[in-house]
Design a protein around this motif. Structure first.
Motif, short mmCIF file in Angstrom:
data_model
loop_
_atom_site.label_atom_id
_atom_site.label_comp_id
_atom_site.label_asym_id
_atom_site.label_seq_id
_atom_site.Cartn_x
_atom_site.Cartn_y
_atom_site.Cartn_z
N PHE A 402 82.54 66.93 64.63
CA PHE A 402 83.39 66.01 65.39
C PHE A 402 82.66 64.70 65.70
CE2 PHE A 402 81.05 68.12 68.74
CZ PHE A 402 80.88 67.14 69.71
N LEU A 403 81.34 64.78 65.95
CA LEU A 403 80.59 63.55 66.26
C LEU A 403 80.57 62.61 65.05
CD1 LEU A 403 77.50 64.68 68.36
CD2 LEU A 403 79.35 63.19 69.07
N LEU A 404 80.34 63.16 63.88
CA LEU A 404 80.29 62.34 62.68
C LEU A 404 81.64 61.69 62.41
CD1 LEU A 404 78.56 61.36 60.35
CD2 LEU A 404 79.19 63.45 59.09
N GLY A 405 82.70 62.46 62.55
CA GLY A 405 84.03 61.90 62.32
C GLY A 405 84.40 60.82 63.30
N ASN A 406 84.09 61.04 64.57
CA ASN A 406 84.46 60.06 65.59
C ASN A 406 83.56 58.83 65.56
OD1 ASN A 406 86.68 61.18 67.58
ND2 ASN A 406 85.39 62.91 67.05
N MET A 407 82.30 59.00 65.21
CA MET A 407 81.40 57.84 65.14
C MET A 407 81.85 56.84 64.08
SD MET A 407 79.05 57.80 67.42
CE MET A 407 77.86 56.65 66.72
N VAL A 408 82.53 57.32 63.03
CA VAL A 408 83.03 56.43 61.99
C VAL A 408 84.40 55.86 62.35
CG1 VAL A 408 83.77 56.31 59.58
CG2 VAL A 408 81.69 57.54 60.19
N LEU A 409 85.29 56.71 62.88
CA LEU A 409 86.67 56.29 63.07
C LEU A 409 86.91 55.55 64.39
CD1 LEU A 409 88.65 59.35 61.66
CD2 LEU A 409 88.13 57.18 60.56
N LEU A 410 86.25 55.97 65.47
CA LEU A 410 86.51 55.33 66.76
C LEU A 410 86.21 53.83 66.76
CD1 LEU A 410 85.44 57.98 69.44
CD2 LEU A 410 87.73 57.29 68.75
N PRO A 411 85.06 53.37 66.23
CA PRO A 411 84.84 51.92 66.21
C PRO A 411 85.88 51.16 65.38
CG PRO A 411 82.78 53.09 65.83
CD PRO A 411 83.88 54.09 65.74
N LEU A 412 86.53 51.85 64.44
CA LEU A 412 87.53 51.19 63.59
C LEU A 412 88.94 51.28 64.15
CD1 LEU A 412 86.33 52.43 60.07
CD2 LEU A 412 85.88 50.22 61.15
N MET A 413 89.12 52.06 65.24
CA MET A 413 90.47 52.26 65.74
C MET A 413 91.10 50.96 66.24
SD MET A 413 91.78 55.13 65.22
CE MET A 413 93.20 54.92 66.26
N GLY A 414 90.30 50.07 66.80
CA GLY A 414 90.84 48.79 67.23
C GLY A 414 91.42 48.02 66.05
#
Length: 663
Positions: A402-414
């Motif tokens: 989950f950390l790897l997935g969120n570290m990539v996608l969360l900064p791009l969510m904006g």
């Protein structure tokens, strides 16, 4: 600010806990005398309480929360402000207000009842249509009229299975209408502006030139509708630990608030523009919340951000934890059934995890660039820790990446949300340009590829996680103790941790029979399966080599056990001192039965049931799900005529046998 500046905090907690507990109290005979205790908070000054006064006030607010949930369950007709003829067909006029995932042969919606037999009505029901190629399908916002009868939502037939009736109860739905499309007519469109706007945007979206997968993701990320996404896609996102991206919550609302502030900031230059620029974002946020269906997660997020904005307007800086608890109290006060919704629980657990766990990691000394990346990591970890136990309890898996997935996608969510919001805005007026369509398609294709790759790493997906409700409770007690130990220091938190451990030991010592072994005659369509729940594992006895994975998961969830074993079904068992005999198509009519036996009828045995009953006088007869409807009706008449107790699992669910008793 000092803690004494917020004396309502324990009262809010007591009220929320009381509301939750009120839904599990079945005897309400003492409810009205308890309401008299609700005046206790007004007997004392709000400040300078003694310990006794605080205890009395918290007790009063706990009872007040229970009263709230009590009244919520006492509305006429289970929240249906209308009457209908239960034995004959009725004429319903219903507005389709929420689409649900369609099955292979049916469409489903949440419907708002407008009239029943041409009389005004109010309430929500589940509407289901069988697919019919000769008649048009219905869509969100349609007002339909047709004849039919309402049926109650059935509870699960096996313990531990998903309780769809309880889920719909949290939505204030207790009945369903299975309508025949050939007898239903569309008579108009709803006047609800939010439903009409949402339906219009969805129609424009699915008429656009985006790829089908992009349309489904856009519909979910911006309009909160998961009904179009295929189930395998949802499972992939869950396995990657980024399922929360599909729930419109704090991340989406926060990004939208930043955009609205930027858009309305120029208004500050005109007369009275300061107040307008501060209030308009909140108006648009609440409009967005109702546009996407006013789900628990989005209402929580909008309420919380509204509390933040209000504290800014009154120029008083309030603690984040207090604002979170205040928003939770307000939501439960106005809609008490929120406490029963899993989305509401997970949403607030994630927020509390961020609020209380993130400060435990001091990051101020790190360089700015490193600090920003570490903050995303810590916030993601804190939110996941907050929801890990509850999500594992319900879904029985934990995504290790989950950390790897969120570290990539969360900064791009904006970037993702602002881009798709722009594309959706263009759809209102005209078709988006081709280059924008290709950009959005490529963006979502890359996101899906990343998520699907993470989901394929099966070694990092920890599944088959089963534990009891008490394990869930004590897990969160331990988590709170660790937070207190880190935040307050050992000197102040040792009593809390010691008390929790003592209570755990006392529970195990005083209530050793909580895991009492039991034998269940399950309801399994086309199959006979006995399930023995032991203290260490679950044993399945079946006449087939393969068992339904959902059946296995249901009983493991009910027992809170990870280990299970499958064995071949025999024709006779002894459970303690209670004999149990399975009569199936292999049964020999001359075979003797043990005295006082429980008989399970399986696979339509060709027997003279009346002769067996008169010769052997069994204690109980169980008709399981492997029998045809013809034989079930025939046997039921015989058993009723002879006055012998019987249990049909298709109607009453699985049958439980405990040592020394017959339940």
């Amino acid at each position: 600010m000092p803690a004494k500046s917020f004396p309502a905090t324990p009262l809010f907690l007591a009220y929320i806990l009381g509301t939750y507990a009120g839904y599990f109290v079945t005897d309400h005979t003492a409810a009205y005398p308890l309401f008299l205790c609700c005046c206790l908070p007004f007997l004392f000054p709000i400040y300078r309480w003694s310990f006794v006064q605080r205890s009395l006030c918290c007790t009063a607010f706990f009872l007040l929360g229970g009263a709230n949930s009590y009244f919520d369950q006492q509305w006429p007709g289970n929240h249906y402000h209308f009457e209908w003829n239960k034995d004959t067909s009725n004429v319903f006029r219903i507005a389709l207000i929420e689409p649900l995932r369609a099955g292979r042969s049916s469409q489903r919606f949440y419907g708002k009842v407008l009239t029943v037999n041409k009389k005004k009505a109010q309430g929500k029901i589940l509407v289901q249509f069988d697919n019919d190629r000769l008649h048009p399908t219905f869509r969100l916002g349609d007002i339909i009229e047709g004849k039919g009868a309402l049926t109650a939502i059935r509870p699960p037939l096996n313990p531990g299975a998903f309780d769809y009736r309880a889920y719909l109860f949290s939505q204030k739905i207790a009945f369903q209408w299975k309508a025949d499309p050939s007898t239903v007519i569309k008579i108009g469109r709803t006047k609800n502006p939010f439903v009409r706007c949402r339906s219009y945007l969805q129609n424009r979206l699915f008429e656009s030139k985006f790829l089908l997968t992009t349309k489904q993701l856009l519909n979910t990320l911006l309009l909160g509708d998961r009904s179009q996404i295929e189930r395998p896609t949802l499972e992939q996102y869950a396995a990657a630990g980024v399922m929360h991206l599909f729930a419109i919550s704090g991340l989406h609302v926060g990004l939208l608030l930043l955009l609205l502030r930027w858009l309305f900031d120029p208004l500050r230059r005109i007369p009275y523009g300061q107040g307008i620029a501060q209030w308009l974002p909140l108006v648009f946020l609440w409009g967005f919340a109702f546009l996407v269906g006013a789900t628990a997660s989005v209402i929580r997020a909008v309420t919380l951000f509204s509390a933040f904005e209000f504290s800014r307007l009154i120029q008083r800086q309030l603690p984040v934890s207090y604002l979170v608890l205040l928003s939770m109290f307000l939501l439960v006060f106005f809609y008490p059934r929120y406490v029963l919704q899993l989305g509401f629980q997970l949403s607030y657990l994630a927020v509390f995890g961020i609020v209380f766990i993130t400060p435990l990691f001091p990051l101020s000394s790190l360089p700015k660039l490193v600090r920003k990346g570490t903050e995303v990591l810590v916030v993601t970890l804190a939110a996941q820790v907050g929801v890990a136990l509850l999500s594992s309890y319900h879904f029985h898996q934990f995504p290790g990446l989950f950390l790897l997935g969120n570290m990539v996608l969360l900064p791009l969510m904006g970037l993702i949300l602002y881009m798709v919001l722009g594309a959706l805005t263009l759809l209102i007026f005209t078709a988006p340009p081709t280059f924008l369509v290709h950009m959005v398609d490529a963006l979502f294709a890359a996101m899906n590829s990343w998520v699907f790759w993470l989901a394929k790493q099966k070694n990092f997906l920890f599944d088959d996680l089963y534990f009891s409700p008490w394990g869930l409770f004590w897990g969160y007690v331990l988590l709170l103790g660790i937070i207190a130990l880190r935040k307050l220091g050992m000197a102040k938190s040792k009593w809390m941790i010691g008390g929790a451990c003592a209570a755990l030991l006392a529970f195990i010592w005083v209530f050793p029979s909580w895991e009492k072994p039991s034998l269940w005659v399950s309801h399994h369509y086309g199959q006979t399966t006995l399930v023995a729940l032991h203290s260490t594992a679950v044993h399945f006895y079946s006449d087939k080599n393969e068992l339904s994975s959902s059946l296995v998961a249901a009983y493991k969830h009910h027992a809170g056990k990870r280990k299970h074993r499958v064995e071949k079904l025999n024709q006779a068992y002894w459970w303690g001192t209670q004999p149990l005999v399975v009569i199936d198509d292999r049964w020999v009519n001359t075979a003797p039965l043990p005295a006082n036996a429980i008989v399970v009828l399986s696979h339509n045995p060709k027997i003279n049931l009346e002769r067996i009953l008169l010769n052997h006088c069994p204690k109980m007869v169980i008709i399981d799900g492997s029998n045809s409807l013809y034989f079930v009706r025939k046997w039921s008449k015989t058993l009723h005529a002879l006055g012998i107790p019987y249990h049909n699992t298709a109607e009453k669910g699985a049958y439980a046998i405990f040592p020394g008793t017959v339940e």
